[in-house]
Every structure is written in structure tokens, then in C-alpha cells.
Scaffold this motif. Structure first.
Motif, mmCIF file in Angstrom:
data_model
loop_
_atom_site.group_PDB
_atom_site.id
_atom_site.type_symbol
_atom_site.label_atom_id
_atom_site.label_comp_id
_atom_site.label_asym_id
_atom_site.label_seq_id
_atom_site.Cartn_x
_atom_site.Cartn_y
_atom_site.Cartn_z
ATOM 1 N N ARG A 54 0.951 -1.253 -0.050
ATOM 2 C CA ARG A 54 0.108 -0.223 0.069
ATOM 3 C C ARG A 54 0.714 1.231 -0.103
ATOM 4 N N GLU A 55 2.000 1.216 0.827
ATOM 5 C CA GLU A 55 2.775 2.429 0.882
ATOM 6 C C GLU A 55 3.450 2.523 -0.551
ATOM 7 N N ALA A 56 3.918 1.480 -1.177
ATOM 8 C CA ALA A 56 4.545 1.522 -2.576
ATOM 9 C C ALA A 56 3.297 2.360 -3.501
ATOM 10 N N VAL A 57 2.338 1.702 -3.527
ATOM 11 C CA VAL A 57 1.223 2.285 -4.450
ATOM 12 C C VAL A 57 1.016 3.782 -4.091
ATOM 13 N N TYR A 58 0.705 4.016 -2.941
ATOM 14 C CA TYR A 58 0.313 5.344 -2.710
ATOM 15 C C TYR A 58 1.261 6.474 -2.956
ATOM 16 N N LEU A 59 2.783 6.177 -2.666
ATOM 17 C CA LEU A 59 3.824 6.943 -2.914
ATOM 18 C C LEU A 59 4.308 6.999 -4.302
ATOM 19 N N ALA A 60 4.344 5.821 -5.011
ATOM 20 C CA ALA A 60 5.535 5.697 -6.051
ATOM 21 C C ALA A 60 4.554 6.351 -7.387
ATOM 22 N N ASP A 61 5.528 6.504 -8.133
ATOM 23 C CA ASP A 61 5.138 6.812 -9.976
ATOM 24 C C ASP A 61 5.157 5.252 -10.329
ATOM 25 N N ARG A 62 6.010 4.672 -9.961
ATOM 26 C CA ARG A 62 6.337 3.308 -10.576
ATOM 27 C C ARG A 62 6.838 2.562 -9.485
ATOM 28 N N VAL A 63 6.291 0.942 -9.676
ATOM 29 C CA VAL A 63 6.786 0.208 -8.515
ATOM 30 C C VAL A 63 7.314 -1.091 -9.263
ATOM 31 N N LEU A 64 8.661 -1.441 -8.870
ATOM 32 C CA LEU A 64 9.286 -2.462 -9.360
ATOM 33 C C LEU A 64 9.102 -3.792 -8.351
ATOM 34 N N VAL A 65 8.923 -4.886 -8.610
ATOM 35 C CA VAL A 65 8.821 -6.064 -7.905
ATOM 36 C C VAL A 65 10.047 -6.756 -7.995
ATOM 37 N N MET A 66 10.758 -7.369 -7.020
ATOM 38 C CA MET A 66 11.774 -8.166 -7.293
ATOM 39 C C MET A 66 11.676 -9.571 -6.735
ATOM 40 N N SER A 67 12.341 -10.334 -7.025
ATOM 41 C CA SER A 67 12.498 -11.875 -6.593
ATOM 42 C C SER A 67 13.386 -12.082 -5.635
ATOM 43 N N SER A 68 13.278 -13.263 -4.914
ATOM 44 C CA SER A 68 14.308 -13.326 -3.712
ATOM 45 C C SER A 68 15.519 -13.567 -4.241
ATOM 46 N N ARG A 69 16.447 -13.723 -3.501
ATOM 47 C CA ARG A 69 17.837 -13.774 -3.661
ATOM 48 C C ARG A 69 18.263 -15.149 -4.812
ATOM 49 N N PRO A 70 19.002 -14.802 -5.900
ATOM 50 C CA PRO A 70 19.689 -13.514 -6.054
ATOM 51 C C PRO A 70 18.543 -12.612 -6.876
ATOM 52 N N GLY A 71 18.245 -11.299 -6.218
ATOM 53 C CA GLY A 71 17.456 -10.463 -6.553
ATOM 54 C C GLY A 71 17.423 -10.307 -8.125
ATOM 55 N N ARG A 72 16.052 -10.339 -8.722
ATOM 56 C CA ARG A 72 16.081 -9.838 -10.121
ATOM 57 C C ARG A 72 14.806 -9.020 -10.191
ATOM 58 N N ILE A 73 14.695 -8.194 -11.273
ATOM 59 C CA ILE A 73 13.437 -7.523 -11.145
ATOM 60 C C ILE A 73 12.406 -8.329 -12.316
ATOM 61 N N VAL A 74 11.274 -8.389 -11.512
ATOM 62 C CA VAL A 74 10.438 -9.532 -12.304
ATOM 63 C C VAL A 74 9.062 -8.917 -12.727
ATOM 64 N N ALA A 75 8.862 -7.587 -12.218
ATOM 65 C CA ALA A 75 7.673 -7.014 -12.681
ATOM 66 C C ALA A 75 7.774 -5.612 -12.680
ATOM 67 N N GLU A 76 7.101 -4.622 -13.388
ATOM 68 C CA GLU A 76 7.200 -3.317 -13.133
ATOM 69 C C GLU A 76 5.608 -2.831 -13.305
ATOM 70 N N ARG A 77 5.216 -1.904 -12.446
ATOM 71 C CA ARG A 77 3.856 -1.296 -12.616
ATOM 72 C C ARG A 77 3.874 0.158 -12.586
ATOM 73 N N ARG A 78 3.472 0.816 -13.775
ATOM 74 C CA ARG A 78 3.293 2.431 -13.411
ATOM 75 C C ARG A 78 1.952 2.570 -12.622
ATOM 76 N N ILE A 79 2.091 3.552 -11.671
ATOM 77 C CA ILE A 79 0.918 3.755 -10.891
ATOM 78 C C ILE A 79 0.495 5.363 -11.427
ATOM 79 N N GLU A 80 -0.737 5.292 -12.075
ATOM 80 C CA GLU A 80 -0.840 6.729 -12.635
ATOM 81 C C GLU A 80 -2.264 7.348 -11.891
ATOM 82 N N LEU A 81 -2.302 7.276 -10.463
ATOM 83 C CA LEU A 81 -3.055 7.812 -9.919
ATOM 84 C C LEU A 81 -2.778 9.385 -9.850
#
Lengths: 255, 264
Positions: free
Chosen positions: B203-230
């Protein structure tokens, strides 16, 4: 602190002497084994000049040894706390050094410097610098890594971090260690005086014992106790003054 | 839009060649003035990302660029705040906030001469986070939420172009946390610095960010990206609207998928 709380140490001290006096009289213990405090005080008054002169000598050797220990301990503590590598490398050496009983070193010191003031000062120094080193080094080594990150990300050098954060942060540890160190220095100088000196309270007690002046031996002990308490109190007060922030009590919070 | 922070195919490994791989093939770009949130399960190398971008740890492979320059040491333009506010107890709140100015150039050179102006700036900043008049207090006289506000001020006092936040609100109670979201949003809308926020709180991420990246667990990789256009400014009431909740659920699904993969 309430009135009773403030008075309590004095009451207990008085009670201690009263119990001693009564105990000696009731159990009829000979004065050559345990003299009653009244006799100890009386003899101490008779020999007040000798006691005073030798107490000053002991105080002098203690403070001299302690002074060297503070300077050296602070420097070595900062050096050891500076980096993890130095800390890990030198710490075991320090432990080994500290495990040697300092009484065992006195003969070596006498061999090098002869009987007298110098071995007493050095013994006081050797025995008291360790807690200072350990406390300062620990204070520096337990710096919060996040805070170090904040400052390093801003381009802070190791020296900046030490001056701004590390050293002020380890001051409570440092002042805390002074209370322990001064008491140890005192032990060191008295031990050395007892073994190898021609003045000081330790020496005086040795002579008194040889002359079967048992009340004077206890007089010497009392002098040591008084000196020890005074020195401890002085450093406890210094600690309060300089690092009051580390003792954030209810009364300060309310202020 | 120019990329203010750019990671290109970055690996990060701790503890020599046989050490643990904290990040693998991470590529991301953050535009100037953008608010980016990074979410993921524990141990996904979010904190490693912080260290890489601020130049505290060099990448094992790939390149990190900040403000157009290759990062090869502390970037000196970043402000940082962590879960633990770590205020120095022997300094007043004001003096804690001024600490970065004693370190970073060009402020360092003028620190003593500009003492008055600096203090005024710190007071003004304190007022914007709702701590007006608390500057002379010691940090231990403040509550956890107040300390965290002060810690934000410390991160911003040197007007950094980049603000790095590592779970800054995680240790606070829910009400204080949401209040501080608003404080942070207001500060950002006013000054428009670039933010990278690492958090567990979707909720914090969506409330504050323009864009949210989701990372996988170790070793970390970026698995998803979501633009928040509120639209901005976002109100706390907005966090209960169906479209907001839908985004949170979408992110949650990504995290669940990542965690599933971890178990199997």
C-alpha cells in the motif's frame, strides 16, 4: 533521591563499624588478630603524619600510573577500534596480555628500574589501561552500520566518521572505564609498594605488620578504602558531567 | 526523459568469488524527479540496490550511473533514511539534522560561517514535517515517529537530488506511518527530488510511487514493473478505492508468484 536514600550509605558505614566494635568485644577477639575500630582510629591518629605522607605517595603513584594509562589506553583504543581487521588481530593479544597477573610483573620492573616509585607507577599503569582500551575500542567498533552508510554516502572520510560519531559515541564507555581503571590502578600501586618500595601505604602496612602494630595495619586499610572511594566518586562525577546524555533518566526527561 | 539513475545488467556479489549473489542482471532506470518504489520478499537484495546506487558498494558486473556519471565511489548527492532513525543522542535534533552539512561539500566549507542560516533551514524543514519548535529537544525526548520525521529532515537538509529510503516507516505504528506517507508526498511534490523507496508495504508503494518494481528473492532480479497513474496529491482515503486496491492486489500476486517459485 529521597532523604533516607541519601543517608543510607552513611548509616550503613556507621553500622558496619558498630557491628565490628561490638563483635570484637563480645567475641573477645585479641587486638593482634582483629583490633576494634576504636583502637584502629586511635592508632591512626597517633600515626597520622606517617599515614598521611604515605597516602600521598600512594595517591601520587596511582594517579601517575592512571594518567599514563588514560593517554595510552585512549590512543590504543582508538587505534584498535579504527578497523575491524586491527580489532580482530589485536584483541586476542590484548586478552593474553591482560591475563598475566600484574604482581608477577613487579619483579621484572624492579629488575629494570630498582625498588621505589617507578615500579609502582608502572604497575598501576599496566593493570589499569586494559579496561580503557577495551571500552574505547568496543565503543568505536559497535558503531551503527547504517549511520556509517549515511555519512560515507556523503563522502565522509574515516576520520570524519570517527570525529563526528565514533569518538563522542564511545565517550560513555570511556568514562565508565575510568571508574574501573582508577580502582585497578590503586590496586596496582599498593601491590607494588607492598612488594618493592620504601614508601606508600602498602609499604607502611608491611612495616607495621613486621612490628606487630596490628591496629596500624588496619589504619592503612582504612586509608586505602577512603582514597579508593574518593577517587571513584571523582570519576563517577566526571562521567555524569560529560556524558549525562547517556544517562537519560526520568528527571532529565521531565526537565 | 533523461535517466537520472541507471543500472545496466548489474550483478552484485558479497564475500569474494564464492560468496552469495545478492543481485543478478538488474537493469533499471529512474527519471529525474521520479518516485520509484521497490518491493519484494525479504532477502531480495533491496538493500544491495541502495548500496549500489549510493556508491557504497561497487557492482561485481555491469555499470551503475547516477546523474550521468559512472558511480565509482560515494555519490555525495544522496540523502538516506532507514528503518532505524539512528539519531545521535548527544546532539539536539537540530544538530542531528545539520550533520550532513558538516560532511558534504560545499556546505562543509561554510558550515561555521552560515550557522544561523543552516539552523533556520533546519527549523523550516522541521516545520514542514510537523516538528516545528522541537529543534532544541534531544532525540530521546521524541517519540519514534518524531525521530523518523527528524531522520527525513536529516536526509533532506543538504537538498540532495536523490533520496534513498530503506523501509523508513516499517517500525512505526499504522497511524503514524500513514501520516508520514502524506508528509513525504508533500515534501516530494514541493521539491521534486528523485526517490528510490525500498519497502515491504505494498500500500505504501502504491500510495507514494510513480512506478513500482517487484523483485524476486535472492539472487534478486526485477520480475515485474507497474506504473501507478493515480492523480496527485493522493489522499489516504484514496487507498481504499477499488482501483487502488486492485493495483495492490496485482502487486501481491507478483510477490506470491515469486515466493511460490522460491518454495518449489
Amino acid at each position: 533521591m529521597s532523604r533516607t536514600e541519601r543517608l543510607a550509605p552513611w548509616l550503613f558505614t556507621v553500622a558496619f563499624f558498630v557491628v565490628w566494635e561490638i563483635g570484637v568485644r563480645v567475641l573477645d577477639i585479641g587486638t593482634y588478630i582483629l583490633p576494634p575500630p576504636s583502637l584502629v582510629f586511635e592508632q591512626s591518629w597517633v600515626f597520622r603524619q606517617a599515614l598521611f605522607r604515605n597516602s600521598m605517595q600512594t595517591l601520587y603513584t596511582t594517579l601517575a600510573g592512571f594518567g599514563i594509562a588514560v593517554v595510552f589506553g585512549l590512543a590504543l583504543g582508538i587505534f584498535i577500534g579504527w578497523s575491524k581487521t586491527i580489532y580482530n588481530g589485536l584483541y586476542p593479544v590484548m586478552i593474553g596480555f591482560n591475563s598475566v597477573p600484574k604482581v608477577a610483573v613487579v619483579p621484572v620492573l624492579v629488575l629494570w628500574f630498582g625498588i621505589g616509585t617507578v615500579p609502582a607507577i608502572l604497575t598501576a599503569f599496566l593493570i589499569s589501561f586494559f579496561p580503557i582500551v577495551v571500552n574505547v575500542a568496543t565503543g568505536l567498533a559497535t558503531l551503527e552500520p547504517e549511520l556509517e552508510d549515511v555519512l560515507r554516502a556523503l563522502g565522509a572520510k574515516k576520520m570524519d566518521i570517527m570525529l563526528k560519531v565514533g569518538i563522542p559515541r564511545s565517550l560513555p564507555y570511556f568514562f565508565g572505564s575510568l571508574k574501573v581503571a582508577i580502582t585497578l590502578a590503586f590496586v596496582g600501586s599498593v601491590v607494588s609498594e607492598t612488594v618493592a618500595a620504601n614508601s606508600g601505604v602498602g609499604h607502611l602496612m608491611l612495616i607495621a605488620q613486621a612490628n606487630s602494630e596490628v591496629p596500624l595495619v588496619f589504619g592503612g586499610l582504612l586509608c586505602l578504602a577512603v582514597l579508593g572511594i574518593v577517587m571513584y566518586a571523582v570519576f563517577a562525577l566526571l562521567e555524569q558531567r560529560f556524558t549525562g546524555w547517556a544517562f537519560r533518566g526520568q528527571d532529565r526527561r521531565a526537565a | 526523459m533523461s535517466r537520472f539513475v541507471e543500472l545496466d545488467d548489474v550483478d552484485l556479489m558479497y564475500g569474494g568469488p564464492d560468496g552469495t549473489l545478492a543481485l543478478r542482471g538488474a537493469s533499471l532506470g529512474v527519471a529525474q524527479g521520479e518516485f520509484l518504489a521497490v518491493v519484494g520478499p525479504s532477502g531480495c537484495g533491496k538493500s544491495s540496490l541502495m548500496k549500489l546506487v549510493t556508491g557504497l558498494h561497487p557492482p561485481s558486473r555491469g555499470s551503475v550511473r547516477v546523474a550521468g556519471n559512472q558511480v565509482d565511489g560515494p555519490v555525495k548527492i544522496a540523502g538516506m533514511a532507514f528503518q532505524n532513525p539512528i539519531m545521535l543522542p548527544w546532539r539536539t535534533t537540530i544538530d542531528n539534522i545539520l550533520l550532513p552539512l558538516e560532511i558534504v561539500q560545499p556546505h562543509r566549507r561554510h558550515f561555521r560561517a552560515r550557522r544561523k542560516e543552516n539552523e533556520a533551514a533546519a527549523e523550516a524543514l522541521l516545520a514542514t514535517v510537523g516538528l516545528g519548535g522541537f529543534g532544541r529537544k534531544y532525540p530521546w525526548q521524541l517519540s519514534g515517529g518524531m525521530q523518523q520525521r527528524a531522520s527525513l529532515c536529516r536526509a533532506l537538509i543538504h537538498q540532495p537530488e536523490l533520496l534513498m529510503l530503506d523501509e523508513p516507516f516499517a517500525a512505526l505504528d499504522a497511524f503514524t506511518r500513514e501520516e508520514l506517507w502524506s508528509v513525504l508526498q508533500d515534501l516530494w511534490l514541493e521539491k521534486r527530488f528523485t526517490v528510490i523507496l525500498v519497502t515491504h508495504d505494498l500500500r505504501e508503494a502504491v500510495y507514494l510511487a510513480d512506478r513500482v518494481l517487484v523483485m524476486s528473492s535472492r539472487p534478486g532480479r526485477i520480475v515485474a514493473e507497474r506504473r501507478i497513474e493515480l492523480e496527485r496529491p493522493r489522499s489516504l482515503a484514496r487507498t481504499f478505492d477499488p482501483d487502488f486496491v486492485a493495483i495492490v492486489h496485482e502487486l501481491r500476486d507478483h510477490i506470491s508468484a515469486v515466493r511460490q517459485g522460491e518454495v518449489s
